[in-house]
Design an enzyme around this catalytic site. Structure first.
Site, PDB file in Angstrom:
ATOM      1  N   ASP A 199      11.525   3.222   2.882  1.00 36.98           N
ATOM      2  CA  ASP A 199      10.577   4.314   3.077  1.00 36.98           C
ATOM      3  C   ASP A 199      11.126   5.328   4.074  1.00 36.98           C
ATOM      4  OD1 ASP A 199       7.710   5.587   3.640  1.00 36.98           O
ATOM      5  OD2 ASP A 199       7.467   4.176   1.996  1.00 36.98           O
ATOM      6  N   ASP A 208       1.936  -3.555  16.854  1.00 36.08           N
ATOM      7  CA  ASP A 208       1.614  -4.399  15.716  1.00 36.08           C
ATOM      8  C   ASP A 208       2.757  -4.529  14.713  1.00 36.08           C
ATOM      9  OD1 ASP A 208      -0.862  -5.693  15.856  1.00 36.08           O
ATOM     10  OD2 ASP A 208      -1.934  -3.809  15.574  1.00 36.08           O
ATOM     11  N   ALA A 346       8.182   2.748 -10.531  1.00 37.45           N
ATOM     12  CA  ALA A 346       7.046   1.892 -10.873  1.00 37.45           C
ATOM     13  C   ALA A 346       6.898   1.704 -12.372  1.00 37.45           C
ATOM     14  CB  ALA A 346       5.761   2.479 -10.282  1.00 37.45           C
ATOM     15  N   SER A 412       0.547   4.415  -2.473  1.00 35.76           N
ATOM     16  CA  SER A 412       1.519   3.973  -1.461  1.00 35.76           C
ATOM     17  C   SER A 412       0.918   2.898  -0.574  1.00 35.76           C
ATOM     18  CB  SER A 412       1.943   5.152  -0.579  1.00 35.76           C
ATOM     19  OG  SER A 412       2.786   6.028  -1.256  1.00 35.76           O
TER      20      SER A 412
END
Length: 538
Positions: A199, A208, A346, A412
């Site tokens: 990405d 996190d 995809a 996404s």
């Protein structure tokens, strides 16, 4: 006692047979490098597929071209390591004549070589190079531009969750895919599973987010990070950063923690890798392929890609298929341009394609999906539907650079929910193949009562359910572990033996005296036969 004296005609026939056999052996079993390369040069009779966009270039332009070669044939039962070895070996062999030619040609330069798809990125001066001339290389099948892929455009509507979650311990998306149930029932949070997110980059300092290693003192640093430029070259010395916010957000949905008090990641103990392959404006084919190769080299189990190129781009078929055959599940976002649209990779048949739903289980208006025909691709069934599944993709709270959190919409955001779910399944059963992962996800997906029962262009097979998938995965365990272990040991022994034989043949093929050795041996055999034949007694 009868003495047998072979006639001269008999001896001549046998000698000829042996000589022919020796030539076959020397020419086809252990050919020299020179003969290998010569075999890859064509007479120019084969058709070469050249993108129309490249035929319209001005003569004075310098342009990057992606040269595509014939793909390797990989046995269906080959191990993951064997597949990668075969892909690399085949690419090196078939690309060699072109690389040699480029070295000797001033107006052609090699930018990058790839093996996850058999391709080379060249920079050429169009006024000096006739693209049709590449037909002389037999293994070259097509030439296309180093086209761009991009993050799906943000949907016009930024839907908010209508009702606040009564339990803020997880995001609504993590809860909706039933990840907490898997955490509790199977004590699985993705531990030992590697997910490579390709990405815009990642803020590794976010409380996190933890990469495979984000510690500069770790000898493997930056083992969980890589950055690639537009030519697919890895950027030396690069350290983790996000060129926008998209990459941090999707990475945290895969593997984020709960430092804020809310769990934002589906598989929080996953070994997270991140490859920067595009910025907020997009990235190139070469960047994406380089990132996929890196993920395979880093032994990723899952590749998550929340980007694409709208429409059908068959150039992405081979890299996705080869990654899957190497044992890696490829998950990709279907796109944000609504019904009757889709994007690549995809809509490549071997991808696990993902659309988006809202908290009520309704497909978001922006979520893509359509029926695809075999005539538009090189592989796959005559017709098929994308997406395969849908997942939470509206108002998804996750991490953003700088330590904060924001809700984003889009397919996404749905994609990393599926990648994280696969990580949970692979912790429970590490040997599950990508095809079985896809099958189990689709067989256990669910739809609202008013949705079609069959796979359709809005829901695909339905909404991903990590708990149902984990239950089916466990129920399908029918082979005792000790039997599986014995079989695996036998397979490894067989693979080692085959690898050893192939390595020996490969060493012969690169030896300049290989043919001399074989022909000499054949001549010795002929001489021995003649001597023995003269003394045979019956």
């Amino acid at each position: 006692m009868v003495r047998f004296r072979p006639t001269s005609r008999t001896i001549a026939c046998v000698v000829c047979a042996l000589l022919v056999s020796s030539l076959v052996i020397s020419g086809f079993v252990v050919p020299t490098v020179a003969n290998q390369n010569a075999a890859l040069v064509s007479s120019g009779d084969d058709d070469l597929e050249i993108d129309d966009s490249l035929r319209d270039l001005e003569d004075s332009e310098t342009v990057e071209l992606v040269v595509r070669f014939e793909e390797a044939t990989v046995p269906e039962d080959a191990s993951d390591d064997k597949v990668e070895y075969r892909l690399e070996e085949h690419a090196a062999k078939t690309q060699a004549p072109l690389l040699d030619y480029a070295t000797e040609t001033a107006w052609i330069s090699v930018e990058e070589e790839f093996w996850v798809t058999n391709a080379v990125l060249l920079e050429v001066e169009t006024d000096r190079v006739d693209l049709e001339a590449f037909e002389r290389f037999d293994a070259i099948e097509a030439i296309h531009e180093n086209f761009e892929l991009s993050v799906p455009p943000e949907p016009d509507e930024r839907d908010d969750v209508a009702d606040e979650d009564d339990d803020p311990s997880t995001t609504w998306g993590v809860e909706a895919v039933n990840a907490p149930t898997v955490w509790q029932e199977y004590d699985a949070r993705g531990d030992g599973v590697r997910v490579a997110v390709l990405d815009t980059g990642v803020d590794a300092d976010h409380p996190d987010i933890e990469l495979y290693t984000d510690d500069p003192t770790d000898p493997t640093y930056p083992g969980g990070w890589a950055e690639f430029n537009e030519s697919g070259d890895r950027v030396v010395g690069s350290t983790p950063y996000d060129s926008g916010a998209h990459g941090t957000h999707v990475s945290a949905t895969v593997a984020g923690g709960n430092q804020s008090g809310t769990a934002i990641g589906v598989a929080p103990e996953t070994e997270l890798l991140h490859g920067l392959v595009l910025d907020e404006e997009g990235g190139t084919f070469a960047q994406i392929i380089a990132g996929m190769e890196w993920a395979l080299e880093e032994e990723a189990d899952v590749i998550s890609m929340s980007f694409g190129a709208t429409g059908r781009h068959h150039q992405l078929t081979d890299p996705v298929r080869n990654a899957e055959e190497s044992g890696v599940a490829v998950v990709a976002a279907i796109g944000n341009e609504g019904e009757n649209t889709s994007g690549s990779p995809a809509n490549v048949y071997n991808s696990i394609s993902v659309g988006a739903v809202d908290p009520d289980g309704a497909v978001a208006s922006f979520s893509g999906g359509e029926r695809l025909e075999r005539t538009e691709w090189e592989t796959g069934p005559e017709t098929y539907v994308a997406p395969d599944v849908v997942a939470p993709g509206v108002a998804i709270d996750s991490a953003v650079p700088g330590g904060g959190y924001e809700p984003f919409p889009g397919t996404s955001m749905a994609t990393p929910h599926v990648a994280g779910t696969i990580a949970l399944l692979l912790e429970i059963e590490p040997d599950t193949t990508p095809s079985d992962v896809s099958r189990i996800l689709t067989e256990t997906a669910w739809k609202p009562a008013d949705a079609p029962d069959e796979k359709d262009t809005r829901y695909g097979y339905g909404i991903v359910d990590a708990d149902a998938a984990a239950t089916q995965l466990v129920d399908e365990r029918v082979e005792p572990e000790e039997v599986a272990s014995t079989q695996a040991s036998d397979d490894r022994s067989t693979d080692d033996a085959v690898d050893g034989a192939e390595s020996w043949l490969e060493s012969l093929s690169t030896s300049p005296i290989a043919e001399v050795i074989v022909l000499t041996a054949a001549a010795v055999l002929v001489g021995l036969f003649v001597v023995v034949a003269r003394h045979i007694e019956i």
